[in-house]
Design an enzyme around this catalytic site. Structure first.
Site, PDB file in Angstrom:
ATOM      1  N   TYR A  40      -1.478  -0.297  11.185  1.00  0.00           N
ATOM      2  CA  TYR A  40      -1.703  -0.997   9.904  1.00  0.00           C
ATOM      3  C   TYR A  40      -0.529  -0.756   8.963  1.00  0.00           C
ATOM      4  O   TYR A  40       0.079  -1.700   8.442  1.00  0.00           O
ATOM      5  CB  TYR A  40      -3.015  -0.514   9.262  1.00  0.00           C
ATOM      6  CG  TYR A  40      -3.120  -0.845   7.785  1.00  0.00           C
ATOM      7  CD1 TYR A  40      -3.245  -2.163   7.344  1.00  0.00           C
ATOM      8  CD2 TYR A  40      -3.083   0.172   6.812  1.00  0.00           C
ATOM      9  CE1 TYR A  40      -3.321  -2.468   5.984  1.00  0.00           C
ATOM     10  CE2 TYR A  40      -3.169  -0.122   5.449  1.00  0.00           C
ATOM     11  CZ  TYR A  40      -3.283  -1.443   5.049  1.00  0.00           C
ATOM     12  OH  TYR A  40      -3.355  -1.750   3.705  1.00  0.00           O
TER      13      TYR A  40
ATOM     14  N   LYS B 250       2.349  -3.333   7.366  1.00  0.00           N
ATOM     15  CA  LYS B 250       2.556  -3.539   5.923  1.00  0.00           C
ATOM     16  C   LYS B 250       4.008  -3.192   5.543  1.00  0.00           C
ATOM     17  O   LYS B 250       4.614  -3.861   4.710  1.00  0.00           O
ATOM     18  CB  LYS B 250       1.574  -2.690   5.106  1.00  0.00           C
ATOM     19  CG  LYS B 250       0.111  -3.090   5.214  1.00  0.00           C
ATOM     20  CD  LYS B 250      -0.218  -4.460   4.644  1.00  0.00           C
ATOM     21  CE  LYS B 250      -0.161  -4.517   3.143  1.00  0.00           C
ATOM     22  NZ  LYS B 250      -0.619  -5.852   2.633  1.00  0.00           N
TER      23      LYS B 250
ATOM     24  N   THR C 287       0.824  -1.209   0.000  1.00  0.00           N
ATOM     25  CA  THR C 287       0.000   0.000   0.000  1.00  0.00           C
ATOM     26  C   THR C 287       0.862   1.264   0.000  1.00  0.00           C
ATOM     27  O   THR C 287       1.999   1.245   0.497  1.00  0.00           O
ATOM     28  CB  THR C 287      -0.905  -0.004   1.260  1.00  0.00           C
ATOM     29  OG1 THR C 287      -1.392   1.311   1.509  1.00  0.00           O
ATOM     30  CG2 THR C 287      -0.142  -0.425   2.503  1.00  0.00           C
ATOM     31  N   ASP C 288       0.284   2.356  -0.514  1.00  0.00           N
ATOM     32  CA  ASP C 288       0.999   3.642  -0.467  1.00  0.00           C
ATOM     33  C   ASP C 288       1.159   4.142   0.975  1.00  0.00           C
ATOM     34  O   ASP C 288       1.963   5.043   1.232  1.00  0.00           O
ATOM     35  CB  ASP C 288       0.293   4.690  -1.335  1.00  0.00           C
ATOM     36  CG  ASP C 288      -1.151   4.980  -0.916  1.00  0.00           C
ATOM     37  OD1 ASP C 288      -1.658   4.322   0.014  1.00  0.00           O
ATOM     38  OD2 ASP C 288      -1.773   5.872  -1.535  1.00  0.00           O
ATOM     39  N   GLU C 289       0.400   3.552   1.912  1.00  0.00           N
ATOM     40  CA  GLU C 289       0.444   4.062   3.289  1.00  0.00           C
ATOM     41  C   GLU C 289       1.797   3.832   3.954  1.00  0.00           C
ATOM     42  O   GLU C 289       2.104   4.423   4.979  1.00  0.00           O
ATOM     43  CB  GLU C 289      -0.700   3.460   4.121  1.00  0.00           C
ATOM     44  CG  GLU C 289      -2.048   3.769   3.472  1.00  0.00           C
ATOM     45  CD  GLU C 289      -3.262   3.513   4.335  1.00  0.00           C
ATOM     46  OE1 GLU C 289      -3.164   3.594   5.560  1.00  0.00           O
ATOM     47  OE2 GLU C 289      -4.331   3.249   3.755  1.00  0.00           O
TER      48      GLU C 289
END
Ligand code: NAD
Ligand code: TYD
Length: 354
Positions: free
Chosen positions: A160, A164, A135-137
């Site tokens: 989260y 990741k 994810t870009d997060e």
């Protein structure tokens, strides 16, 4: 023939991906390993459950004996790891579960794939690949300008995104240490059919139809880069087929919108198509999310230049397709919002409607 282990295939993106792949490739075999948590729903795959090219196995990606047995039985050529705890708000309440599934689960899959695929010193069977859906997060938050590129320093803020990021670093470590054949994709926010209504778009749609308050965290001026889910599935397939081993590819919609814009678009749709009593009066600004990232924006020029991928679905088209799907699948929405969802919603938004 390619034989895929798809994990988390009962969730939002995984179920869209499995159907996309079965439709695209006549000669394919897919095993879907999913624990069926609150977010995993077999109804998402009801239309293909009898397809002879597809098998569902209920189980945990952390379970090493189970994953080892699946490799021995099916001799996979590819692993696509979607399985994860995926919701930031839940991670704020229960970070340990995110470490277990997202980190330990990924490491278990990497280890089992490595053992099965290794044929010599740092040498693997030809054509095999592990793809980590990230994810870009992991890049943290942007200010008003700039975009995330693949070389942007990792700076996760939520449990989260920290989990990741940690999983991504294990994938990278497997490539650096063992020359393990892998790729990582880092995608922006997806929207489309089958998304669990804890995420912004389906949650707001469901509330709007029922004339319930539409909770906006803080100002609502946070920005996400929204991508239609099938564009993401196409990118994953392409990276799996053609991505250079060990590389990371950002995937984004080039479609940055504030949360308020998204919510107002949903209100407009519901007002016109479902319930004319739905208006902006339903918007309710509630307490902000802890550590809320202000802005995500993806620079997807690498995947465009190297693999020729670009988003194809304009937001105006994708959002109508998506909301039409929810409108035509009220039974699905009713099923997933019964049971556990009621408790979750009450704990999260308790007094929102008072
Ligand atoms: P989701 O929550 O809808 O689905 C996750 C699936 O994983 C569910 O079916 C769940 O049952 C399964 N699962 C959870 N724990 C498991 C375990 N221990 N063993 C086996 N299965 C397990 O998530 P999603 O939105 O479809 O996201 C899929 C992947 O894509 C995630 O890895 C997420 O980080 C990533 N991603 C999501 C987005 C997005 O906008 N949704 C964007 C970028 C990346
Ligand atoms: P979400 O769909 O949870 O995705 P992510 O946190 O992974 O980006 O949230 C998207 C944005 O919408 C995020 O800025 C948080 C915000 N949001 C709300 O304002 N209200 C809500 O009820 C939800 C679920 C999200």
């Amino acid at each position: 023939m390619k034989k895929y282990l798809v994990t988390g295939g009962c969730g939002f993106i995984g179920s869209n991906f499995i159907k996309y792949m079965l439709e695209k490739y006549p000669d394919i075999f897919i095993v879907n390993l999913d624990i069926c948590s609150y977010a995993g729903n077999l109804e998402n795959l009801a239309d293909i459950e009898k397809d002879s090219r597809y098998i569902f196995v209920r189980g945990d990606i952390v379970d090493s004996e189970l994953v080892k047995g699946l490799f021995e039985k099916y001799d996979f050529t590819n692993v696509i790891n979607f399985a994860a705890e995926s919701h930031v708000d839940r991670s704020i309440k229960n970070p340990e579960l995110f470490v277990k599934t997202n980190v330990l689960g990924t490491v278990n899959l990497l280890q089992r794939a490595k053992e099965h695929w290794l044929i010599g010193d740092d040498e693997y069977r030809p054509g095999v690949k592990f793809l980590q859906v990230s994810t870009d997060e992991v890049y943290g938050s942007l200010g008003e300008t700039g975009l995330f590129s693949e070389t942007t320093p990792l700076d996760p803020h939520s449990p989260y995104s920290a989990s990741k990021t940690s999983a991504d670093l294990f994938v990278k470590a497997f490539f650096d240490t063992y020359k393990f054949p892998c790729n990582i994709t880092r995608c922006s926010n997806n929207y489309g059919p089958y998304q669990f209504p804890e995420k912004l778009i389906p949650l707001v749609y469901n509330n709007a139809c029922n004339l319930k308050s539409l909770p906006i965290y803080g100002t609502g001026l946070q920005i996400r880069d929204w991508l239609y889910v099938l564009d993401h599935c196409r990118a994953i397939d392409l990276v799996c087929e053609k991505g250079k081993l060990g590389e990371i590819y950002n995937v984004g919609g080039n479609n940055e919108r504030t949360n308020l814009f998204i919510v107002k678009s949903i209100i407009e749709y519901v007002n016109k198509n479902v319930n004319s009593s739905c208006t902006e009066k339903l918007i309710k600004h509630v307490e902000d999310r802890k550590g809320h990232d202000l802005r995500y924006g993806i620079d997807a020029s690498k995947i465009k230049k190297e693999l020729g991928w670009e988003p194809e679905t304009p937001f105006e088209e994708g959002i109508v397709k998506t909301l039409d799907w929810y409108k035509n699948n009220t039974t699905w929405l009713e099923h997933v919002t019964s049971g556990e969802y009621k408790n979750y919603y009450k704990n999260m938004y308790g007094d929102c409607d008072e």
